[in-house]
Design an enzyme around this catalytic site. Structure first.
Site, PDB file in Angstrom:
ATOM      1  CD  GLU A 116      52.281 141.081  57.488  1.00 17.14           C
ATOM      2  OE1 GLU A 116      51.218 141.226  58.523  1.00 17.14           O
ATOM      3  OE2 GLU A 116      53.273 141.916  57.426  1.00 17.14           O
ATOM      4  CG  LEU A 151      60.494 146.242  51.706  1.00 17.39           C
ATOM      5  CD1 LEU A 151      60.959 146.539  53.276  1.00 17.39           C
ATOM      6  CD2 LEU A 151      61.653 145.340  51.706  1.00 17.39           C
ATOM      7  CG  ASP A 152      57.968 142.237  57.888  1.00 21.31           C
ATOM      8  OD1 ASP A 152      56.705 142.508  58.070  1.00 21.31           O
ATOM      9  OD2 ASP A 152      59.007 141.705  58.467  1.00 21.31           O
ATOM     10  CD  GLU A 170      51.979 145.123  53.915  1.00 22.80           C
ATOM     11  OE1 GLU A 170      52.973 144.664  53.699  1.00 22.80           O
ATOM     12  OE2 GLU A 170      51.532 145.521  54.969  1.00 22.80           O
ATOM     13  CD  GLU A 171      53.043 147.654  49.894  1.00 24.85           C
ATOM     14  OE1 GLU A 171      53.499 146.999  50.850  1.00 24.85           O
ATOM     15  OE2 GLU A 171      52.453 148.541  49.944  1.00 24.85           O
ATOM     16  CG  ASP A 193      49.600 149.508  56.869  1.00 22.04           C
ATOM     17  OD1 ASP A 193      49.020 150.037  57.803  1.00 22.04           O
ATOM     18  OD2 ASP A 193      50.177 148.243  56.991  1.00 22.04           O
ATOM     19  CG  ASP A 195      56.453 149.258  51.586  1.00 17.92           C
ATOM     20  OD1 ASP A 195      56.058 150.110  52.237  1.00 17.92           O
ATOM     21  OD2 ASP A 195      56.928 148.114  52.142  1.00 17.92           O
ATOM     22  CG  ASP A 234      54.837 142.304  53.672  1.00 21.44           C
ATOM     23  OD1 ASP A 234      55.026 142.279  54.885  1.00 21.44           O
ATOM     24  OD2 ASP A 234      55.111 143.141  52.965  1.00 21.44           O
TER      25      ASP A 234
HETATM   26  P1  AFP Z   1      56.119 147.518  58.648  1.00 18.47           P
HETATM   27  O1  AFP Z   1      56.305 146.651  57.421  1.00 18.47           O
HETATM   28  O2  AFP Z   1      54.734 148.739  58.275  1.00 18.47           O
HETATM   29  O3  AFP Z   1      57.091 148.205  59.100  1.00 18.47           O
HETATM   30  O4  AFP Z   1      55.433 146.730  59.728  1.00 18.47           O
HETATM   31  C1  AFP Z   1      56.104 145.657  60.076  1.00 18.47           C
HETATM   32  C2  AFP Z   1      55.240 144.972  60.820  1.00 18.47           C
HETATM   33  O5  AFP Z   1      54.156 144.418  60.278  1.00 18.47           O
HETATM   34  C3  AFP Z   1      56.001 143.491  61.519  1.00 18.47           C
HETATM   35  O6  AFP Z   1      56.951 143.211  60.685  1.00 18.47           O
HETATM   36  C4  AFP Z   1      56.568 143.895  62.672  1.00 18.47           C
HETATM   37  O7  AFP Z   1      56.498 142.967  63.849  1.00 18.47           O
HETATM   38  C5  AFP Z   1      55.306 145.142  63.234  1.00 18.47           C
HETATM   39  O8  AFP Z   1      54.794 145.540  62.123  1.00 18.47           O
HETATM   40  C6  AFP Z   1      56.068 146.109  64.097  1.00 18.47           C
HETATM   41  O9  AFP Z   1      54.801 146.855  64.503  1.00 18.47           O
HETATM   42  P2  AFP Z   1      55.022 148.266  65.542  1.00 18.47           P
HETATM   43  O10 AFP Z   1      55.665 149.056  64.718  1.00 18.47           O
HETATM   44  O11 AFP Z   1      53.811 148.717  66.219  1.00 18.47           O
HETATM   45  O12 AFP Z   1      55.940 147.670  66.755  1.00 18.47           O
END
Ligand code: AFP
Length: 344
Positions: A272, A111-112, A90-91, A62, A68, A109
């Site tokens: 998550e 930073l989600d 996650e990192e 990712d 992050d 995680d």
């Molecule tokens: P990131 O942390 O890489 O932005 O991902 C966030 C996530 O894991 C979750 O929090 C969201 O619901 C989902 O991804 C969004 O995914 P899409 O960008 O494919 O919609």
């Protein structure tokens, strides 16, 4: 006016003199403190050098944003004085093993929602605390039912912490004046009947048929098999969707889809889906892959992905039925079955 219960009071009341609960309390307090520093960093944004720009990729491929990495560092720093056996992030490709005689393991995680950093949207931190496995068993390989605590911080207009210690869900909001978390909602229950779903609709053509059937039913509205009009949301931050569902109900779906890398969904089981499932079930909701209860899944690998459908129990059960009974969609609404108006 009665003083609001603080997070530390809540943790102390729950722990008493029990060594395992005291270890959990120590970990939650440290994580919550780190989240204050993360919130401050996010609040200063570019002024603190946070751009949200990718600076590489994490172990799972990712894109890794600057925040992050900074959030991961802040959490690890906060946990230095906490007794844990293993720490998974996650990192980081592999868990950090510290002291396998310690009673707990922590997964997080940091930073989600990091794709939302540069758009100043709500993001968060998610964590799960499990009991250290017996000697010879690897950490983070057992079902989510073995969790001792789970929580997430949401960095929005308020910085709030959602927490379950296994006896209900409570929400604490950070009082920025004295830097303490104060209870704002106790024993949260997810509303049952809210007609609201959250899914990234741009992936429609990649979904399995049961997911298409469920969304078609929602889109059919009051004239369709659900006999009510639905609203849709999609924020791109799991923590924001989860917080909204705890506040007003609804259902969140990140299903498996046909895209490369998404055949097991996008979200990670250990740090998550497991914690979110623990929280949602403790709030009277449900969390499923569409076929299996999330909490009963035992991770095969630390970064294993899994489909996640969670929220109001009636809607999650409907999605499950559509997965297990191919005729369910047609039984209630022939027009919206396999060859429904919305099936493309
Ligand atoms: P990131 O942390 O890489 O932005 O991902 C966030 C996530 O894991 C979750 O929090 C969201 O619901 C989902 O991804 C969004 O995914 P899409 O960008 O494919 O919609």
């Amino acid at each position: 006016m009665t003083l609001a219960l603080t997070l530390r009071q809540h943790l102390g009341q729950n722990a008493g003199k029990d060594p395992l609960r005291l270890a959990v309390a120590s970990a939650v307090d440290a994580l919550a403190t780190a989240c204050i520093d993360i919130a401050d960093l996010i609040g200063r944004g570019a002024l603190a050098g946070i751009t949200g720009q990718a600076q590489g990729r994490n172990a799972d491929g990712d894109l890794q944003k600057d925040l992050d990495v900074r959030a991961d560092e802040l959490i690890r720093q906060a946990l230095k004085s906490v007794p844990f056996a293993a720490l998974a992030s996650e990192e980081a490709e592999a868990p950090e093993i510290r002291d396998m005689t310690a009673p707990i393991c922590i997964a997080f995680d940091p930073l989600d929602g990091s794709s939302n950093i540069d758009s100043n949207m709500t993001i968060g931190t998610i964590f799960s605390i499990v009991v250290t496995p017996l000697e010879g068993q690897a950490a983070f390989t057992r079902p989510g039912t073995t969790q001792l605590a789970a929580g997430f911080a949401v960095y929005g207009p308020q910085t709030s912490l959602v927490l379950t210690l296994g006896d209900g869900v409570d929400i604490f909001t950070l009082d920025r004046d004295d830097k303490t978390y104060k209870a704002v909602r106790r024993r949260v229950q997810i509303p049952v009947d809210t007609a609201e779903y959250a899914i990234n609709a741009s992936n429609h053509r990649h979904w399995e048929q049961p997911v298409r059937d469920f969304i078609a039913e929602c889109l059919a509205g009051v004239d369709g098999p659900r006999s009510k009009d639905f609203n849709m949301r999609w924020i791109g931050s799991l923590v924001a969707e989860a917080y909204r569902i705890l506040a007003r109900g609804g259902v969140f779906l990140y299903p498996a889809d046909a895209r490369e890398g998404y055949t097991d969904g996008r979200l990670r089981l250990v740090y998550e889906a497991h914690p979110m499932a623990f929280i949602v079930e403790q709030a009277g909701g449900a969390a499923s892959t569409g076929r299996e209860r999330i909490l009963e899944l035992a991770p095969r690998t630390i970064h294993q992905r899994v489909p996640l459908i969670m929220g109001s129990i009636e809607k999650v059960r409907r999605v499950e039925l559509l997965h297990t009974d191919p005729n369910a969609a047609s039984k209630t609404a022939p027009l919206f079955g396999r060859r429904g108006l919305f099936q493309v």
